[in-house]
Enzyme design. Structure first.
Site, PDB file in Angstrom:
ATOM      1  N   GLN A 184     -94.236  35.315  26.240  1.00 11.31           N
ATOM      2  CA  GLN A 184     -93.833  34.974  27.599  1.00 11.31           C
ATOM      3  C   GLN A 184     -94.833  35.543  28.601  1.00 11.31           C
ATOM      4  O   GLN A 184     -95.663  36.374  28.254  1.00 11.31           O
ATOM      5  CB  GLN A 184     -92.443  35.561  27.895  1.00 11.31           C
ATOM      6  CG  GLN A 184     -92.378  37.075  27.730  1.00 11.31           C
ATOM      7  CD  GLN A 184     -91.027  37.601  27.285  1.00 11.31           C
ATOM      8  OE1 GLN A 184     -90.021  36.942  27.473  1.00 11.31           O
ATOM      9  NE2 GLN A 184     -91.000  38.788  26.696  1.00 11.31           N
ATOM     10  N   ASP A 216     -87.168  46.868  29.198  1.00 11.06           N
ATOM     11  CA  ASP A 216     -87.395  47.699  30.385  1.00 11.06           C
ATOM     12  C   ASP A 216     -86.938  49.141  30.180  1.00 11.06           C
ATOM     13  O   ASP A 216     -87.303  50.034  30.944  1.00 11.06           O
ATOM     14  CB  ASP A 216     -86.695  47.083  31.611  1.00 11.06           C
ATOM     15  CG  ASP A 216     -85.220  46.847  31.328  1.00 11.06           C
ATOM     16  OD1 ASP A 216     -84.442  47.799  31.405  1.00 11.06           O
ATOM     17  OD2 ASP A 216     -84.851  45.701  31.011  1.00 11.06           O
ATOM     18  N   ASP A 273     -79.302  43.004  24.680  1.00  9.24           N
ATOM     19  CA  ASP A 273     -79.812  43.018  26.059  1.00  9.24           C
ATOM     20  C   ASP A 273     -80.985  42.046  26.113  1.00  9.24           C
ATOM     21  O   ASP A 273     -82.139  42.451  26.170  1.00  9.24           O
ATOM     22  CB  ASP A 273     -80.249  44.455  26.392  1.00  9.24           C
ATOM     23  CG  ASP A 273     -80.704  44.598  27.829  1.00  9.24           C
ATOM     24  OD1 ASP A 273     -80.666  43.610  28.582  1.00  9.24           O
ATOM     25  OD2 ASP A 273     -81.123  45.711  28.189  1.00  9.24           O
ATOM     26  N   SER A 274     -80.659  40.769  26.097  1.00 10.46           N
ATOM     27  CA  SER A 274     -81.706  39.769  25.883  1.00 10.46           C
ATOM     28  C   SER A 274     -81.972  38.939  27.127  1.00 10.46           C
ATOM     29  O   SER A 274     -81.220  38.950  28.092  1.00 10.46           O
ATOM     30  CB  SER A 274     -81.273  38.830  24.757  1.00 10.46           C
ATOM     31  OG  SER A 274     -80.302  37.939  25.233  1.00 10.46           O
ATOM     32  N   THR A 275     -83.054  38.184  27.043  1.00 13.55           N
ATOM     33  CA  THR A 275     -83.347  37.164  28.044  1.00 13.55           C
ATOM     34  C   THR A 275     -82.428  35.968  27.799  1.00 13.55           C
ATOM     35  O   THR A 275     -81.625  35.956  26.872  1.00 13.55           O
ATOM     36  CB  THR A 275     -84.823  36.727  27.890  1.00 13.55           C
ATOM     37  OG1 THR A 275     -85.161  36.738  26.501  1.00 13.55           O
ATOM     38  CG2 THR A 275     -85.764  37.655  28.592  1.00 13.55           C
ATOM     39  N   ASP A 276     -82.585  34.939  28.625  1.00 18.85           N
ATOM     40  CA  ASP A 276     -81.801  33.726  28.442  1.00 18.85           C
ATOM     41  C   ASP A 276     -82.193  33.043  27.125  1.00 18.85           C
ATOM     42  O   ASP A 276     -83.258  33.326  26.577  1.00 18.85           O
ATOM     43  CB  ASP A 276     -82.042  32.767  29.628  1.00 18.85           C
ATOM     44  CG  ASP A 276     -81.455  33.334  30.926  1.00 18.85           C
ATOM     45  OD1 ASP A 276     -80.502  34.128  30.828  1.00 18.85           O
ATOM     46  OD2 ASP A 276     -81.954  32.995  32.005  1.00 18.85           O
ATOM     47  N   HIS A 325     -77.109  47.978  33.788  1.00 17.96           N
ATOM     48  CA  HIS A 325     -77.247  48.968  32.705  1.00 17.96           C
ATOM     49  C   HIS A 325     -75.991  49.818  32.533  1.00 17.96           C
ATOM     50  O   HIS A 325     -75.645  50.189  31.412  1.00 17.96           O
ATOM     51  CB  HIS A 325     -78.512  49.812  32.926  1.00 17.96           C
ATOM     52  CG  HIS A 325     -79.759  48.987  32.768  1.00 17.96           C
ATOM     53  ND1 HIS A 325     -80.757  48.929  33.713  1.00 17.96           N
ATOM     54  CD2 HIS A 325     -80.135  48.149  31.770  1.00 17.96           C
ATOM     55  CE1 HIS A 325     -81.695  48.085  33.288  1.00 17.96           C
ATOM     56  NE2 HIS A 325     -81.346  47.607  32.130  1.00 17.96           N
TER      57      HIS A 325
HETATM   58  N1  SAM Z   1     -81.468  42.505  31.916  1.00 17.40           N
HETATM   59  C1  SAM Z   1     -82.262  41.403  31.531  1.00 17.40           C
HETATM   60  C2  SAM Z   1     -81.683  40.048  31.802  1.00 17.40           C
HETATM   61  O1  SAM Z   1     -80.589  39.738  31.315  1.00 17.40           O
HETATM   62  O2  SAM Z   1     -82.314  39.278  32.506  1.00 17.40           O
HETATM   63  C3  SAM Z   1     -82.771  41.489  30.147  1.00 17.40           C
HETATM   64  C4  SAM Z   1     -83.652  42.681  30.031  1.00 17.40           C
HETATM   65  S1  SAM Z   1     -84.802  42.815  28.753  1.00 17.40           S
HETATM   66  C5  SAM Z   1     -86.270  42.716  29.684  1.00 17.40           C
HETATM   67  C6  SAM Z   1     -84.743  41.359  27.778  1.00 17.40           C
HETATM   68  C7  SAM Z   1     -85.745  41.433  26.632  1.00 17.40           C
HETATM   69  O3  SAM Z   1     -85.301  40.712  25.489  1.00 17.40           O
HETATM   70  C8  SAM Z   1     -87.123  40.842  26.969  1.00 17.40           C
HETATM   71  O4  SAM Z   1     -88.052  41.871  27.192  1.00 17.40           O
HETATM   72  C9  SAM Z   1     -87.478  39.992  25.737  1.00 17.40           C
HETATM   73  O5  SAM Z   1     -88.813  40.164  25.312  1.00 17.40           O
HETATM   74  C10 SAM Z   1     -86.470  40.518  24.719  1.00 17.40           C
HETATM   75  N2  SAM Z   1     -86.217  39.580  23.608  1.00 17.40           N
HETATM   76  C11 SAM Z   1     -86.084  38.238  23.664  1.00 17.40           C
HETATM   77  N3  SAM Z   1     -85.893  37.741  22.424  1.00 17.40           N
HETATM   78  C12 SAM Z   1     -85.897  38.790  21.562  1.00 17.40           C
HETATM   79  C13 SAM Z   1     -85.748  38.921  20.148  1.00 17.40           C
HETATM   80  N4  SAM Z   1     -85.576  37.850  19.360  1.00 17.40           N
HETATM   81  N5  SAM Z   1     -85.810  40.162  19.613  1.00 17.40           N
HETATM   82  C14 SAM Z   1     -85.992  41.264  20.384  1.00 17.40           C
HETATM   83  N6  SAM Z   1     -86.153  41.194  21.734  1.00 17.40           N
HETATM   84  C15 SAM Z   1     -86.098  39.981  22.316  1.00 17.40           C
END
Ligand code: SAM
Length: 288
Positions: A33, A88, A160-163, A64
């Site tokens: 990304q 983060d 705690d993932s992205t969309d 958090h």
């Molecule tokens: N609070 C945030 C939100 O909901 O918008 C999410 C915070 S954190 C930055 C989300 C993280 O999930 C990202 O840094 C992303 O790289 C990670 N992520 C996405 N897919 C993943 C996977 N399959 N395994 C581990 N981490 C993953």
């Protein structure tokens, strides 16, 4: 410096959230990304993945607090906690404030997110080098499969993932949650970023449907996030044994000696009270 720089996060083709940017601190493109950290005028430093707002210094405490303290005060004795994503560092920071936690494993797929936050957002990342935090750069889906194969167990898992786009897509699937179930102790529970009840209600309903197939206790709770589309946001809750309200011993909150800017025992209970428009969509899947 461009004195009139704004960042706009567009939601589909009908809504946007604009924030005034003072300067760009980091801009990179990883295998997964784009990663940007900017200094905003009103919200402090802000992390964006693929142009989507992840955290801002001003309001990250709400997300958090709610992803961490709700499950860690429902489980009476959480010792081993797994975070999937959370690059983060804000969730890990909150998890290890609980004195009983012996180990917090965090599996984040994108090293660039972690490094950018360590360098530019110490407010969220400053506990990532704590001896209780074991940071693994890797895919959370594969990691959970390995945990299942090794028969290692966790008390609490926080997604705690992205969309659900790119590498996060499988984190919103049945197979992942079936494995999460197996990776948890017999009294374990999982809380996951549950999307917007307004704008992503289909995805939210799908997620609680998935949890319903895997867990005997399924619930959903809400919180406010000023910088996510619509402001109202949810976490899903799946549990093998403990109910998020009936088994919540509120005396533990005070006894912990911890202070929070958002979470408290009333918020804990109240966050599970869902508005009717949301309830209509998910009530068939909530149980326990
Ligand atoms: N609070 C945030 C939100 O909901 O918008 C999410 C915070 S954190 C930055 C989300 C993280 O999930 C990202 O840094 C992303 O790289 C990670 N992520 C996405 N897919 C993943 C996977 N399959 N395994 C581990 N981490 C993953």
């Amino acid at each position: 410096m461009n004195s009139d720089l704004w960042i706009e996060e567009k939601f589909e083709d009908f809504m946007g959230l604009r924030l005034k940017v003072e300067k760009t601190l980091f801009s990179g493109k990883s295998e997964f990304q784009s990663v940007d950290v900017v200094e905003t005028k009103g919200h402090g430093k802000m992390l964006l993945n693929d142009g989507l707002i992840m955290v801002t210094e001003k309001d990250e405490f709400i997300y958090h607090d709610m992803i961490t303290h709700v499950p860690l005060f429902v489980h009476p004795n959480p010792k081993r906690v797994l975070i999937i994503g959370g690059g983060d560092g804000g969730t890990a920071r909150e998890v290890i404030r609980h004195k009983g936690v012996e180990e917090c494993v965090m599996v984040e797929i994108d090293e660039m997110v972690v490094n950018a936050c360590i360098e530019y957002i110490p407010q969220t990342s400053h506990k990532l080098n704590d001896s209780k935090v074991k940071l693994i750069i890797g895919d959370g889906v594969k990691y959970v499969e390995e945990v299942v194969a090794s028969e290692e167990k966790f008390d609490v898992i926080l997604v705690d993932s992205t969309d659900p786009i790119g590498p996060a897509q499988p984190l919103f699937g049945q197979e992942f949650y079936d494995n999460i179930f197996k990776a948890l102790n017999d009294d374990g529970l999982v809380v996951s970023q549950g999307e917007s009840p307004f704008y992503q209600s289909q995805m939210q309903t799908k997620l609680v449907g998935i949890l319903n197939k895997a867990f005997p206790i399924v619930s959903l709770y809400n919180f406010n996030n000023m910088t996510y589309p619509g402001g109202l946001w949810s976490f899903t809750f799946g549990s093998k044994k403990f109910h998020p309200i009936r088994d919540f011993d509120e005396t533990r909150v005070e006894a912990s000696g911890l202070e929070f800017n958002y979470y408290n025992k009333e918020i804990h209970r109240g966050s599970f009270a869902l508005p009717n428009f949301q309830l209509k969509k998910v009530s068939d899947f909530l149980k326990g």
